[in-house]
Enzyme design. Sequence first.
Site, PDB file in Angstrom:
ATOM      1  N   LYS A 126       0.346   3.784  -0.226  1.00 59.88           N
ATOM      2  CA  LYS A 126      -0.263   5.399  -0.217  1.00 59.88           C
ATOM      3  C   LYS A 126      -0.068   6.470  -0.527  1.00 59.88           C
ATOM      4  O   LYS A 126      -0.390   6.739  -1.709  1.00 59.88           O
ATOM      5  CB  LYS A 126       0.191   5.308   1.938  1.00 59.88           C
ATOM      6  CG  LYS A 126       0.338   4.061   2.215  1.00 59.88           C
ATOM      7  CD  LYS A 126       0.088   3.989   4.284  1.00 59.88           C
ATOM      8  CE  LYS A 126      -0.486   2.766   5.259  1.00 59.88           C
ATOM      9  NZ  LYS A 126       0.300   2.824   6.509  1.00 59.88           N
ATOM     10  N   SER A 183       3.685  -2.254  10.335  1.00 60.57           N
ATOM     11  CA  SER A 183       5.310  -2.066  10.099  1.00 60.57           C
ATOM     12  C   SER A 183       6.255  -3.757   9.887  1.00 60.57           C
ATOM     13  O   SER A 183       6.997  -4.164  10.797  1.00 60.57           O
ATOM     14  CB  SER A 183       5.178  -2.367  11.828  1.00 60.57           C
ATOM     15  OG  SER A 183       4.959  -0.665  12.626  1.00 60.57           O
ATOM     16  N   GLU A 195      -6.709   5.011   7.563  1.00 59.19           N
ATOM     17  CA  GLU A 195      -6.407   6.267   7.808  1.00 59.19           C
ATOM     18  C   GLU A 195      -7.973   6.383   6.980  1.00 59.19           C
ATOM     19  O   GLU A 195      -7.855   7.820   7.361  1.00 59.19           O
ATOM     20  CB  GLU A 195      -5.267   6.355   6.608  1.00 59.19           C
ATOM     21  CG  GLU A 195      -3.703   5.857   7.598  1.00 59.19           C
ATOM     22  CD  GLU A 195      -2.605   5.077   7.190  1.00 59.19           C
ATOM     23  OE1 GLU A 195      -2.955   5.185   5.870  1.00 59.19           O
ATOM     24  OE2 GLU A 195      -2.205   4.530   7.848  1.00 59.19           O
ATOM     25  N   HIS A 225      -9.515   1.047   5.136  1.00 56.81           N
ATOM     26  CA  HIS A 225      -8.256   1.189   5.393  1.00 56.81           C
ATOM     27  C   HIS A 225      -7.843   2.564   7.123  1.00 56.81           C
ATOM     28  O   HIS A 225      -8.803   2.813   6.578  1.00 56.81           O
ATOM     29  CB  HIS A 225      -7.163   1.725   5.047  1.00 56.81           C
ATOM     30  CG  HIS A 225      -5.599   1.609   5.312  1.00 56.81           C
ATOM     31  ND1 HIS A 225      -5.399   2.693   5.894  1.00 56.81           N
ATOM     32  CD2 HIS A 225      -5.027   0.868   4.967  1.00 56.81           C
ATOM     33  CE1 HIS A 225      -3.542   2.531   6.409  1.00 56.81           C
ATOM     34  NE2 HIS A 225      -3.318   1.598   5.267  1.00 56.81           N
ATOM     35  N   GLY A 262       3.054   2.008  11.112  1.00 59.19           N
ATOM     36  CA  GLY A 262       3.263   3.265  10.897  1.00 59.19           C
ATOM     37  C   GLY A 262       4.273   3.407  12.126  1.00 59.19           C
ATOM     38  O   GLY A 262       4.726   4.572  12.264  1.00 59.19           O
ATOM     39  N   GLU A 288      -5.480  -4.854  10.614  1.00 55.38           N
ATOM     40  CA  GLU A 288      -3.652  -3.585  10.745  1.00 55.38           C
ATOM     41  C   GLU A 288      -4.675  -3.117  11.968  1.00 55.38           C
ATOM     42  O   GLU A 288      -5.090  -2.255  11.874  1.00 55.38           O
ATOM     43  CB  GLU A 288      -4.338  -2.690   9.837  1.00 55.38           C
ATOM     44  CG  GLU A 288      -3.701  -3.854   8.149  1.00 55.38           C
ATOM     45  CD  GLU A 288      -3.366  -2.755   7.492  1.00 55.38           C
ATOM     46  OE1 GLU A 288      -2.121  -2.730   6.870  1.00 55.38           O
ATOM     47  OE2 GLU A 288      -4.232  -1.715   6.851  1.00 55.38           O
ATOM     48  N   ASN A 301       0.681  -0.911   0.146  1.00 54.90           N
ATOM     49  CA  ASN A 301       0.012   0.113  -0.426  1.00 54.90           C
ATOM     50  C   ASN A 301       0.813   0.960  -0.319  1.00 54.90           C
ATOM     51  O   ASN A 301       1.418   1.468   1.063  1.00 54.90           O
ATOM     52  CB  ASN A 301      -1.313  -0.104   0.856  1.00 54.90           C
ATOM     53  CG  ASN A 301      -1.700   1.394   1.492  1.00 54.90           C
ATOM     54  OD1 ASN A 301      -1.676   1.782   0.265  1.00 54.90           O
ATOM     55  ND2 ASN A 301      -2.484   1.163   2.940  1.00 54.90           N
TER      56      ASN A 301
HETATM   57  P1  13P Z   1       3.431  -0.210   7.653  1.00 52.52           P
HETATM   58  O1  13P Z   1       3.841  -1.046   7.461  1.00 52.52           O
HETATM   59  O2  13P Z   1       3.835   0.933   7.496  1.00 52.52           O
HETATM   60  O3  13P Z   1       3.111   0.035   9.298  1.00 52.52           O
HETATM   61  O4  13P Z   1       1.696   0.238   7.185  1.00 52.52           O
HETATM   62  C1  13P Z   1       0.679  -0.753   6.995  1.00 52.52           C
HETATM   63  C2  13P Z   1      -0.564  -0.584   7.052  1.00 52.52           C
HETATM   64  O5  13P Z   1      -1.488   0.627   7.163  1.00 52.52           O
HETATM   65  C3  13P Z   1      -1.088  -0.734   5.020  1.00 52.52           C
HETATM   66  O6  13P Z   1      -2.120  -0.546   4.328  1.00 52.52           O
END
Ligand code: 13P
Length: 252
Positions: free
Chosen positions: A11, A215, A99, A97, A175, A169, A9
């Site tokens: 982002k 992560s 976010e 997601h 992150g 997740e 992803n």
């Molecule tokens: P990270 O791997 O940067 O923690 O992000 C995970 C994520 O949100 C994948 O959609």
Amino acid sequence: MRKQIVAGNWKMNNDLKASKFLVKQIIKKLKNNSLKNTRVIVAPTFVSLEKVAKKVKKTKVEVAAQNMHQVKKGAFTGEISAEMLKSVGVNIVILGHSERREYFCETDAILAQKVDAALKNNMEIIFCFGEVLEDRKSENQFNIVESQLKNGLFHLEASAWENIILAYEPVWAIGTGETASPEQAQEMHAFIRKIISNKYNREIAENVSILYGGSVKPANAKEIFSKEDVDGGLIGAAALDADNFVALVKSF
Ligand code: 13P
């Protein structure tokens, strides 16, 4: 049999030039890898989707969108529909997601509509969910995950599950550099299969791929992916570097 999947992803990272470069590097570095039973998916931003979709066309890499709107067309400034994604060769979409849920107020009810719109267009869905830190601390994570799945997906007919990929997740691990332990991931993934089996049947529960996200990096992927009910990862930061991403693909 369920598939192993590594999905990147991206982002809100990478302009068109950087997206084309990254996908080219991934394709090149994967060339000698048979990929066995592993699917590889990348999800760039909307502006790069068409070009990245073209680049991966004759390769084993697949392309996904990071979001879509639930309505076909109309006065929804800034939004993009399933039909539009299909028109540029995108057949997979990430929905739910954390976010999107947190910053863009996407509720379970909206997500259920998005799920329906994607399925109506024969798209595959990577459906994300997971608890925040307070829920984990108060040991409420199983209730949260169960309600997110119920509200977003449990209205579906059994046959629709062929097009669903799940991505657990935990928000506290996204992150932050703090990964769920392989045991925590396994515990939740087994719980997810149990509630799907209770609602539908064992076959659907066993066949759905459940990815872990939060992560994941080459240093911890092998141990997480080796867990019985973990079928791969949805990767953020580590997916932005071709070497890291390809190392993750080879982590099974
Ligand atoms: P990270 O791997 O940067 O923690 O992000 C995970 C994520 O949100 C994948 O959609």
